[in-house]
Motif scaffolding. Structure first.
Motif, PDB file in Angstrom:
ATOM      1  N   ALA A  58       0.832  -1.206   0.000  1.00 20.49           N
ATOM      2  CA  ALA A  58       0.000   0.000   0.000  1.00 20.49           C
ATOM      3  C   ALA A  58       0.863   1.250   0.000  1.00 20.49           C
ATOM      4  O   ALA A  58       0.556   2.237  -0.697  1.00 20.49           O
ATOM      5  N   ASP A  61       2.272   1.874  -3.431  1.00 23.46           N
ATOM      6  CA  ASP A  61       1.244   2.390  -4.338  1.00 23.46           C
ATOM      7  C   ASP A  61       0.990   3.877  -4.110  1.00 23.46           C
ATOM      8  O   ASP A  61       0.727   4.632  -5.046  1.00 23.46           O
ATOM      9  N   LYS A  62       1.063   4.314  -2.857  1.00 27.42           N
ATOM     10  CA  LYS A  62       0.792   5.711  -2.516  1.00 27.42           C
ATOM     11  C   LYS A  62       1.968   6.623  -2.827  1.00 27.42           C
ATOM     12  O   LYS A  62       1.775   7.798  -3.164  1.00 27.42           O
TER      13      LYS A  62
END
Length: 211
Positions: A58, A61-62
């Motif tokens: 995550a 991805d950010k």
């Protein structure tokens, strides 16, 4: 550099505007916040108390500026993310912002003969600070500060003593402590002090040291 202790195997290193997080696993409650502030994450091996693949996936991805380094198994679980997840192994040398990192050792310590042994790479930071992951591998270079695992299904006090004697650091800091009570941590520290002549610092999560 400044070292900040987080729960279990996780530490944060900061120097001249660069922040590295080592082993933000599922035993570290504030791992997400530590990773959010990091330029790079170093993973010693794939076990869940050192590596949270969902958290790191995550974060990658950010944040297109985040880089992750670890054994090939870590890269395989996360994917390459355009080259920002890099597999490293013993003998590799990295420049991570203002930090110089070298990788030492290849295998996790034996837990039980029935449990497969995974790849484990220890990280020597700036030729001074060594995080061994889950292994008693002795680097073939001097170490000033040794982060010593003190609890887990693979650890043994006698082997830890010999590890410290062979590494011969000038400073000893506890990591990987969550399977020991406060009494247990103090008992192990006392034995290490008596048998190695080094006083092991027991840092609480959030405690910081200038190294």
């Amino acid at each position: 550099m400044q070292l900040t202790k987080h729960a279990h195997a996780c530490v944060v290193l900061e120097k001249e505007g660069t922040t590295i997080v080592i082993d933000p696993g599922k035993f570290t409650p504030d791992a997400e916040g530590a990773v959010a502030a990091a330029d790079a994450v170093l993973i010693t091996h794939e076990h869940f108390d050192h590596f949270d693949d969902a958290l790191l996936g995550a974060a990658l991805d950010k944040r297109p500026d985040l880089h992750v380094y670890g054994p090939a198994s870590v890269r395989d679980k996360l994917g390459e993310h355009g080259g920002r997840v890099r597999a490293v192994a013993a003998g590799d040398a990295l420049a991570v912002g203002e930090f110089a990192v070298t990788v030492h050792g290849e295998r996790h310590a034996v837990i039980h003969p029935d449990i497969p042994i995974v790849a484990n790479g220890g990280y020597l930071i700036d030729g001074r600070l060594y995080h061994p992951g889950d292994a008693y591998h002795v680097p073939d270079v001097p170490v000033e500060t040794l982060l010593l695992p003190t609890s887990g299904p693979w650890t043994k006090v006698a082997e830890a003593v010999d590890f410290v004697r062979n590494v011969r650091p000038s400073r000893l800091l506890q990591i990987h402590e969550l399977m020991l009570s406060e009494l247990g941590q103090n008992s192990v520290a006392a034995m290490l002090n008596n048998l190695t002549g080094l006083e092991m610092a027991l840092l609480a999560p959030g405690d910081a040291r200038e190294l």
